[in-house]
Design an enzyme around this catalytic site. Structure first.
Site, short mmCIF file in Angstrom:
data_model
loop_
_atom_site.label_atom_id
_atom_site.label_comp_id
_atom_site.label_asym_id
_atom_site.label_seq_id
_atom_site.Cartn_x
_atom_site.Cartn_y
_atom_site.Cartn_z
N SER A 62 33.45 8.13 28.98
CA SER A 62 34.39 8.99 29.18
C SER A 62 35.45 9.39 27.83
O SER A 62 36.05 10.47 27.97
CB SER A 62 35.36 8.87 30.44
N CYS A 80 35.80 -26.18 31.70
CA CYS A 80 35.05 -26.52 30.55
C CYS A 80 34.53 -28.20 30.58
O CYS A 80 35.42 -29.20 30.94
CB CYS A 80 35.64 -26.44 29.10
N HIS A 114 33.14 -4.71 24.08
CA HIS A 114 34.04 -5.39 24.91
C HIS A 114 33.01 -6.72 25.54
O HIS A 114 33.40 -7.11 26.48
CB HIS A 114 33.74 -4.38 26.42
N GLN A 118 29.92 -0.22 24.96
CA GLN A 118 31.23 -0.70 25.87
C GLN A 118 30.77 -1.54 26.97
O GLN A 118 31.40 -2.16 27.62
CB GLN A 118 32.14 0.47 26.39
N ARG A 133 34.91 2.59 36.06
CA ARG A 133 35.90 3.54 36.06
C ARG A 133 35.45 4.71 36.52
O ARG A 133 36.46 5.92 36.90
CB ARG A 133 36.49 3.61 34.48
N ALA A 136 29.32 2.81 30.12
CA ALA A 136 28.92 2.54 31.58
C ALA A 136 27.83 3.52 32.09
O ALA A 136 26.69 3.22 32.89
CB ALA A 136 29.91 2.78 32.70
N ILE A 193 21.51 10.94 31.74
CA ILE A 193 21.18 10.14 30.69
C ILE A 193 19.82 9.83 30.33
O ILE A 193 19.17 10.17 29.26
CB ILE A 193 22.09 9.05 30.49
N VAL A 207 28.92 -4.57 28.94
CA VAL A 207 28.58 -6.23 28.81
C VAL A 207 27.38 -6.51 29.53
O VAL A 207 27.09 -7.77 29.38
CB VAL A 207 29.95 -6.78 29.43
N ASP A 208 26.32 -5.72 29.67
CA ASP A 208 25.37 -6.19 30.58
C ASP A 208 24.21 -6.48 29.84
O ASP A 208 23.21 -6.96 30.57
CB ASP A 208 25.06 -4.88 31.42
ZN ZN Z 1 37.06 -26.58 26.24
#
Ligand code: ZN
Length: 239
Positions: free
Chosen positions: A188, A146, A113, A93, A26, A14, A230, A95-96
């Protein structure tokens, strides 16, 4: 030291995206740290059993900062590393999707992730772009089902209680074992199996470099530790 390495595998958490406006769930200022109830949205059992949790989760997705976030100098430094031909793999890790948005080759990016840019049907397994579902939210649906089977939909991210994608995990372990330098960035190193990738790399003879503001359980095994922001450290290390 990093300039001597020619096969580098990177693990990002993150911390690399906070400068792009993506909150760290976190960390000390994390969403979960400040509001533990929010964590229920990321638990697969709560998500499946409680329609109210799904409504909350979809509302968050509709307004997710990832849709408008831009990559920062940290992400771009890793693109530069790839252009130099020295990037063996980029395990994240996050998801962005910001590594791909910055220009990192999707083939090198292993999203352990998952990703918020896709949606899975938890019944029939159909996957669709998030961009197909967002308009349904905007049109007023609060728990879209769905369209094929009526099943529950969820972002293609790994919730608590869900297993990781074995193919992605295998590729990540392979990249960790097959590098001469492993750089853990903005994580971390307290969540497995991501943290275990450090062990894989060290066990294969790679050196470990850590870029993180806070101490990690692997600091004693690191050849170097950088605690500056960073987006300042990575251009210094790799450009
Ligand atoms: Zn489905």
């Amino acid at each position: 030291m990093t300039e001597l390495a020619d096969r580098i595998t990177v693990l990002t958490g993150a911390g690399i995206s906070t400068a792009s406006g993506i909150p760290d769930f976190r960390g000390p200022q994390g969403v979960w740290t400040k509001n533990p109830a929010a964590e229920a949205m990321f638990d697969i059992d709560s998500y499946l059993s409680d329609p109210d949790i799904r409504v909350l989760a979809w509302r968050q997705r509709l307004h997710n900062p990832a849709w408008t976030a831009e990559p920062n100098a940290g992400h771009l430094a890793l693109v530069e590393l790839e252009h130099q031909g020295r990037l063996r793999g980029l395990v994240t890790q996050n998801v962005d999707g910001l590594h791909q948005k910055a220009g990192s080759s999707p083939a090198l990016v292993h999203e352990i992730h998952g990703t918020i840019w896709f949606v899975d049907c938890l019944s029939c397994g159909r996957q669709m772009p998030m961009a197909d579902v967002i308009p349904r939210l905007e049109a007023g649906e609060n728990d879209p089902a769905c369209l094929d089977c009526g099943g529950i939909l969820k972002s293609a991210t790994i919730s608590f209680g869900q297993s990781l994608d074995q193919t992605v995990l295998d590729a990540s372990v392979e990249a960790a074992r097959d590098c001469d330098l492993f750089v853990a960035i903005g994580t971390s190193l307290q969540v497995y199996p991501a943290a275990g990738l450090c062990d894989e790399a060290l066990g294969s003879g790679a050196r470990l470099v850590i870029v993180n503001a806070e101490p990690t359980p692997y600091d004693e095994q690191a050849a170097a530790i950088h605690t500056d922001p960073i987006e300042q450290v990575l251009p210094r290390l790799f450009n």
